[in-house]
Design a protein around this motif. Structure first.
Motif, PDB file in Angstrom:
ATOM      1  N   SER A 175       0.920  -1.244   0.104  1.00  6.75           N
ATOM      2  CA  SER A 175      -0.060   0.111  -0.163  1.00  6.75           C
ATOM      3  C   SER A 175       1.010   1.353  -0.036  1.00  6.75           C
ATOM      4  N   VAL A 176       1.933   1.405   0.647  1.00  5.94           N
ATOM      5  CA  VAL A 176       2.797   2.388   0.901  1.00  5.94           C
ATOM      6  C   VAL A 176       3.338   2.672  -0.701  1.00  5.94           C
TER       7      VAL A 176
ATOM      8  N   LEU B 138       2.291   1.846  -3.464  1.00  7.42           N
ATOM      9  CA  LEU B 138       1.303   2.194  -4.349  1.00  7.42           C
ATOM     10  C   LEU B 138       0.910   3.761  -3.955  1.00  7.42           C
ATOM     11  N   ALA B 139       0.831   4.201  -2.836  1.00  2.00           N
ATOM     12  CA  ALA B 139       0.551   5.593  -2.452  1.00  2.00           C
ATOM     13  C   ALA B 139       1.886   6.590  -2.944  1.00  2.00           C
ATOM     14  N   ARG B 140       3.051   6.149  -2.703  1.00  4.92           N
ATOM     15  CA  ARG B 140       4.109   6.642  -3.433  1.00  4.92           C
ATOM     16  C   ARG B 140       4.189   6.826  -4.966  1.00  4.92           C
TER      17      ARG B 140
ATOM     18  N   ASN C 232       1.595   7.052  -6.540  1.00  7.21           N
ATOM     19  CA  ASN C 232       0.551   8.118  -6.889  1.00  7.21           C
ATOM     20  C   ASN C 232       0.490   9.211  -5.944  1.00  7.21           C
ATOM     21  N   ARG C 233       1.511   9.864  -5.587  1.00  9.08           N
ATOM     22  CA  ARG C 233       1.950  10.715  -4.651  1.00  9.08           C
ATOM     23  C   ARG C 233       1.237  12.098  -5.135  1.00  9.08           C
TER      24      ARG C 233
ATOM     25  N   LEU D 296      -2.574  11.862  -4.452  1.00 12.43           N
ATOM     26  CA  LEU D 296      -3.033  11.970  -3.310  1.00 12.43           C
ATOM     27  C   LEU D 296      -2.657  13.312  -2.575  1.00 12.43           C
TER      28      LEU D 296
END
Length: 145
Positions: free
Chosen positions: A115-116, A118-120, A122-123, A126
């Motif tokens: 998850s981290v 993926l978040a990075r 798509n920073r 987000l």
């Protein structure tokens, strides 16, 4: 006037046939393009990606402008308290990370790591969403206050 004169010379007829072939080829290609669903979907997806990137850039610029304006308007003591709270939050995050490493199951740690990542990846999206939510919250909070 003979039939051959009315229809034109053989060179004129050949030219008309070539023109008609060319037009027919264009018509067939246009019909083929309309029936190629995959290509049309890819074209639409590329168009939407471009629009999304443009909007994201606009949101990012607007968020940066609003953040700078907010920074200018904040009094010194509020900035100091915010810096202090940020330091405390960092320390608490480090402590939580240690506890997480010690007590969380390995499968949960792997899922969280994915998850981290993926978040990075798509920073920007987000951050834009978070900035938008913050601005909406601030606007509503100001209206109430």
């Amino acid at each position: 006037m003979t039939d051959q004169q009315a229809a034109g010379s053989p060179d004129q007829l050949r030219e008309q046939v070539e023109q008609t072939r060319h037009e027919l080829g264009q018509t067939v290609q246009a019909l083929a393009d309309k029936t190629d669903i995959k290509a049309r979907a890819q074209q639409k997806a590329a168009e939407l990606r471009g629009q999304a990137a443009s909007k994201a850039g606009e949101f990012k610029t607007r968020a940066a402008q609003d953040a700078a304006l907010l920074q200018e308007r904040l009094p010194g003591p509020v900035k100091d308290r915010a810096a202090q709270a940020a330091g405390q939050a960092r320390a608490a995050a480090v402590q939580a990370g240690r506890i997480w490493q010690e007590k969380a199951p390995a499968s949960l740690q792997r899922t969280a790591a994915q998850s981290v990542r993926l978040a990075r990846a798509n920073r920007t999206v987000l951050l834009v969403v978070a900035a938008g939510v913050t601005l909406v919250w601030l606007a509503r909070h100001r209206k109430k206050g």
